[in-house]
Design an enzyme around this catalytic site. Structure first.
Site, short mmCIF file in Angstrom:
data_model
loop_
_atom_site.label_atom_id
_atom_site.label_comp_id
_atom_site.label_asym_id
_atom_site.label_seq_id
_atom_site.Cartn_x
_atom_site.Cartn_y
_atom_site.Cartn_z
N ASP A 202 24.80 101.40 109.01
CA ASP A 202 23.92 100.92 107.93
C ASP A 202 22.42 101.06 108.18
O ASP A 202 21.65 100.10 107.95
CB ASP A 202 24.23 99.43 107.63
CG ASP A 202 25.66 99.21 107.11
OD1 ASP A 202 26.40 100.19 106.99
OD2 ASP A 202 26.01 98.05 106.85
N ASP B 177 26.36 100.86 103.56
CA ASP B 177 26.68 99.71 102.71
C ASP B 177 26.46 100.18 101.27
O ASP B 177 25.41 100.76 100.96
CB ASP B 177 25.71 98.57 103.07
CG ASP B 177 26.30 97.19 102.92
OD1 ASP B 177 27.51 97.01 103.19
OD2 ASP B 177 25.54 96.26 102.54
N HIS C 136 27.21 98.84 97.54
CA HIS C 136 27.72 97.80 96.64
C HIS C 136 27.58 98.17 95.17
O HIS C 136 26.64 98.87 94.77
CB HIS C 136 26.95 96.49 96.87
CG HIS C 136 27.12 95.91 98.24
ND1 HIS C 136 28.36 95.67 98.80
CD2 HIS C 136 26.21 95.52 99.18
CE1 HIS C 136 28.20 95.15 100.01
NE2 HIS C 136 26.91 95.06 100.27
N HIS D 132 27.61 92.59 92.60
CA HIS D 132 28.62 92.43 93.65
C HIS D 132 28.82 90.95 94.02
O HIS D 132 27.88 90.16 93.96
CB HIS D 132 28.20 93.22 94.90
CG HIS D 132 29.29 93.38 95.90
ND1 HIS D 132 29.41 92.56 97.01
CD2 HIS D 132 30.33 94.24 95.94
CE1 HIS D 132 30.48 92.94 97.70
NE2 HIS D 132 31.05 93.95 97.08
N HIS E 71 21.35 94.06 97.38
CA HIS E 71 20.94 95.11 98.32
C HIS E 71 21.94 96.27 98.29
O HIS E 71 23.09 96.09 97.90
CB HIS E 71 20.87 94.55 99.76
CG HIS E 71 22.22 94.13 100.28
ND1 HIS E 71 22.79 92.92 99.95
CD2 HIS E 71 23.12 94.77 101.06
CE1 HIS E 71 23.98 92.82 100.52
NE2 HIS E 71 24.22 93.94 101.20
N LYS F 132 31.14 101.51 102.30
CA LYS F 132 31.89 100.25 102.35
C LYS F 132 31.23 99.21 101.47
O LYS F 132 30.03 99.29 101.21
CB LYS F 132 31.98 99.76 103.80
CG LYS F 132 30.62 99.50 104.42
CD LYS F 132 30.72 99.15 105.88
CE LYS F 132 29.37 98.84 106.48
NZ LYS F 132 28.70 97.67 105.91
N CYS G 232 27.03 93.54 110.50
CA CYS G 232 27.88 94.73 110.38
C CYS G 232 28.21 95.38 111.72
O CYS G 232 29.32 95.87 111.92
CB CYS G 232 27.27 95.71 109.40
SG CYS G 232 27.36 95.08 107.71
C1 VGL Z 1 24.89 93.75 106.24
C2 VGL Z 1 24.68 91.71 105.23
C3 VGL Z 1 25.15 92.23 104.04
C4 VGL Z 1 24.73 94.57 107.48
C5 VGL Z 1 25.38 94.28 105.07
O1 VGL Z 1 24.63 95.82 107.40
O2 VGL Z 1 24.66 93.96 108.57
N1 VGL Z 1 24.56 92.46 106.31
N2 VGL Z 1 25.51 93.52 103.97
ZN ZN Z 2 26.00 94.35 102.11
#
Ligand code: VGL
Ligand code: ZN
Length: 210
Positions: free
Chosen positions: A14, A52, A54, A58, A86, A111, A156
């Site tokens: 990410d 990430d 979404h 979401h 996000h 994801k 993550c």
């Molecule tokens: C993440 C919070 C929500 C991450 C992703 O990449 O750590 N954290 N979505």
């Molecule tokens: Zn996320």
């Protein structure tokens, strides 16, 4: 530590605009790791990146529940932290950081695209049952050892490392090539959880020491 090109895969978690300063869910100094990640992708023979990704509205977004960011809610699969909107599919925030050398990614795992389920881990969604397909991919390719870097260390990256071990891979987190959100002590808790589960925490310099 000696890397083996046939069994070792780098997982870059990410490294996206929304997790970097100026982004919707900025991780402090998240952008500082980008040159280090680029260095790792050149040292490893194989790299898989995650993104990430979404849907608008979401279930992990606070706005969806008319709640405040960082509140917790209960979803069908259990407790869920609510985040600022996000990494919405197709937006600039969801793109990789512009300085990230993503050309070296042999696979990009997206994801968190099911509207009702969050997915911190590169292997399983947060219901701990729905698979992303990454285990099968890594196994098919003969990889046995995963090395993780990226954002965020306490979400993550942690969930991915724990699931890697649960799926029978070894997991080594390259700590200096990660940054954390550190929500209510989540960084210290993450370190403990990972160590207990058998995840190795290392510094990048030690990977390439003679
Ligand atoms: C993440 C919070 C929500 C991450 C992703 O990449 O750590 N954290 N979505
Ligand atoms: Zn996320």
């Amino acid at each position: 530590m000696k890397l083996d090109d046939t069994t070792d895969a780098l997982l870059v978690i990410d490294v996206q605009n929304d997790f970097c300063p100026g982004g919707a869910l900025a991780v402090p100094d998240g952008d500082r790791i980008v040159p280090l990640v680029n260095g790792l992708t050149r040292r490893f023979a194989h790299a898989v990146f995650t993104q990430d990704w979404h849907t608008p509205g979401h279930a992990s977004f606070a706005t969806t529940h008319r709640k405040s960011p960082y509140d917790t809610t209960s979803l069908a699969y259990g407790p869920q932290v609510l985040w600022p909107d996000h990494c919405v599919q197709g937006t600039r925030g969801a793109e990789f950081h512009p300085a990230l050398d993503a050309a070296r990614a042999e696979l990009v795992v997206r994801k968190g695209f099911r509207p009702g389920i969050d997915s911190y881990s590169a292997f399983f969604e947060n219901d701990q049952a729905t698979r992303t397909g990454l285990s099968g991919y890594l196994r098919d390719r003969g990889f046995r050892h995963t090395y993780l870097c990226g954002l965020a260390l306490d979400f993550c990256v942690k969930w991915s490392a724990l699931d890697a071990v649960r799926e029978g891979f070894t997991a080594t987190v390259i700590e200096d090539v990660c940054r954390a959100i550190d929500l209510n002590g989540s960084l210290a808790a993450a370190r403990k959880e990972m160590t207990t589960a058998g995840v190795a925490l290392v510094q990048s310099a030690s990977l390439f020491a003679a």
